[in-house]
Design a protein around this motif. Sequence first.
Motif, PDB file in Angstrom:
ATOM      1  N   VAL A  31       0.849  -1.200   0.000  1.00 16.81           N
ATOM      2  CA  VAL A  31       0.000   0.000   0.000  1.00 16.81           C
ATOM      3  C   VAL A  31       0.880   1.243   0.000  1.00 16.81           C
ATOM      4  O   VAL A  31       1.857   1.315   0.743  1.00 16.81           O
ATOM      5  CB  VAL A  31      -0.896   0.037   1.270  1.00 16.81           C
ATOM      6  N   GLN A  33       0.356   5.431   0.333  1.00 17.89           N
ATOM      7  CA  GLN A  33      -0.599   6.503   0.615  1.00 17.89           C
ATOM      8  C   GLN A  33       0.042   7.834   0.227  1.00 17.89           C
ATOM      9  O   GLN A  33       1.242   8.024   0.409  1.00 17.89           O
ATOM     10  CB  GLN A  33      -0.936   6.524   2.108  1.00 17.89           C
ATOM     11  N   TYR A  35      -0.308  11.916   1.055  1.00 13.40           N
ATOM     12  CA  TYR A  35      -0.887  12.889   1.970  1.00 13.40           C
ATOM     13  C   TYR A  35      -0.544  14.294   1.497  1.00 13.40           C
ATOM     14  O   TYR A  35       0.484  14.527   0.864  1.00 13.40           O
ATOM     15  CB  TYR A  35      -0.318  12.719   3.389  1.00 13.40           C
ATOM     16  N   GLN A  45      -4.907  12.511   4.167  1.00 20.50           N
ATOM     17  CA  GLN A  45      -4.711  11.551   3.086  1.00 20.50           C
ATOM     18  C   GLN A  45      -5.515  11.952   1.863  1.00 20.50           C
ATOM     19  O   GLN A  45      -6.697  12.287   1.940  1.00 20.50           O
ATOM     20  CB  GLN A  45      -5.115  10.137   3.522  1.00 20.50           C
ATOM     21  N   LEU A  48      -5.045   6.472  -1.739  1.00 20.60           N
ATOM     22  CA  LEU A  48      -4.371   5.260  -1.298  1.00 20.60           C
ATOM     23  C   LEU A  48      -4.385   4.293  -2.469  1.00 20.60           C
ATOM     24  O   LEU A  48      -5.425   4.056  -3.066  1.00 20.60           O
ATOM     25  CB  LEU A  48      -5.105   4.672  -0.090  1.00 20.60           C
ATOM     26  N   ARG A  50      -3.075   0.443  -3.891  1.00 20.96           N
ATOM     27  CA  ARG A  50      -2.611  -0.875  -3.463  1.00 20.96           C
ATOM     28  C   ARG A  50      -1.758  -1.527  -4.544  1.00 20.96           C
ATOM     29  O   ARG A  50      -1.778  -1.129  -5.710  1.00 20.96           O
ATOM     30  CB  ARG A  50      -3.801  -1.773  -3.143  1.00 20.96           C
ATOM     31  N   ASN A  97       2.343  -2.330  11.372  1.00 18.60           N
ATOM     32  CA  ASN A  97       1.181  -1.454  11.273  1.00 18.60           C
ATOM     33  C   ASN A  97       1.577  -0.012  11.533  1.00 18.60           C
ATOM     34  O   ASN A  97       0.785   0.795  11.983  1.00 18.60           O
ATOM     35  CB  ASN A  97       0.067  -1.906  12.219  1.00 18.60           C
ATOM     36  N   LYS A  98       2.822   0.314  11.218  1.00 16.17           N
ATOM     37  CA  LYS A  98       3.231   1.706  11.318  1.00 16.17           C
ATOM     38  C   LYS A  98       3.362   2.289   9.926  1.00 16.17           C
ATOM     39  O   LYS A  98       3.554   1.569   8.948  1.00 16.17           O
ATOM     40  CB  LYS A  98       4.559   1.831  12.068  1.00 16.17           C
ATOM     41  N   VAL A  99       3.242   3.585   9.811  1.00 19.60           N
ATOM     42  CA  VAL A  99       3.299   4.275   8.533  1.00 19.60           C
ATOM     43  C   VAL A  99       4.554   5.125   8.499  1.00 19.60           C
ATOM     44  O   VAL A  99       4.794   5.918   9.405  1.00 19.60           O
ATOM     45  CB  VAL A  99       2.045   5.142   8.324  1.00 19.60           C
ATOM     46  N   VAL A 100       5.350   4.937   7.467  1.00 22.42           N
ATOM     47  CA  VAL A 100       6.600   5.666   7.317  1.00 22.42           C
ATOM     48  C   VAL A 100       6.439   6.680   6.196  1.00 22.42           C
ATOM     49  O   VAL A 100       6.004   6.330   5.096  1.00 22.42           O
ATOM     50  CB  VAL A 100       7.760   4.701   7.003  1.00 22.42           C
ATOM     51  N   PHE A 101       6.802   7.918   6.460  1.00 19.97           N
ATOM     52  CA  PHE A 101       6.620   8.996   5.501  1.00 19.97           C
ATOM     53  C   PHE A 101       7.899   9.288   4.727  1.00 19.97           C
ATOM     54  O   PHE A 101       9.005   9.166   5.252  1.00 19.97           O
ATOM     55  CB  PHE A 101       6.195  10.272   6.227  1.00 19.97           C
ATOM     56  N   GLY A 102       7.724   9.711   3.486  1.00 22.87           N
ATOM     57  CA  GLY A 102       8.826  10.216   2.699  1.00 22.87           C
ATOM     58  C   GLY A 102       9.167  11.634   3.122  1.00 22.87           C
ATOM     59  O   GLY A 102       8.565  12.199   4.033  1.00 22.87           O
TER      60      GLY A 102
END
Lengths: 111, 116
Positions: A31, A33, A35, A45, A48, A50, A97-102
Amino acid sequence: SQWGEENLQALSIQEGEDVTMNCSYKTYTTVVQWYRQKSGKGPAQLILIRSNEREKRSGRLRATLDTSSQSSSLSITGTLATDTAVYFCATPPSNTNKVVFGTGTRLQVLP
Amino acid sequence: GALVYQYPRRTICKSGTSMRMECQAVGFQATSVAWYRQSPQKTFELIALSTVNSAIKYEQNFTQEKFPISHPNLSFSSMTVLNAYLEDRGLYLCGATGDANTGQLYFGEGSKLTVL
């Protein structure tokens, strides 16, 4: 493009132009996402996508995902001044289940 | 719709003092809450991920002793920055999710910490 330790990218365009922002990610994910963060606000967001979708559209937004190259893009057609913001891609690495940002792309749309 | 209210929006504190921030989820059940710090010209640093009925997982360089978090129910979470110093300055964001499959986060507006 954005990711990792790269500095924040910046783009400045005229209203009405189209723009594409790129993102590459390091850890396998299913996935991606996108933002948008406007000045003084928390990120929201936009879209999204997939791994089983190569392309996804939402209004003037179009996201693509290429899992083979671990990259994604966000395109905005007919930009408006109100699209001025910082755009981030983010991934939840598989098995977490963590979200890592660019690092983000700062987009300025001039009226 | 899903909303997250975060407060306070801004805090100015003296070096060595502490700041507590809170997040309230409305319209969905916040099974997981992620706390991030966004520093000037930097992206989001994940501080910790809190999931109801599970232990809070802190990322490298962040500790419970420095950033204690409470996530007592599916609508509320708080985090404190203890003994704040200059390097703790930034915008602290809580992102809550109720969908473990996508990890879509609903963010609050952030709590900006200024340390004098």
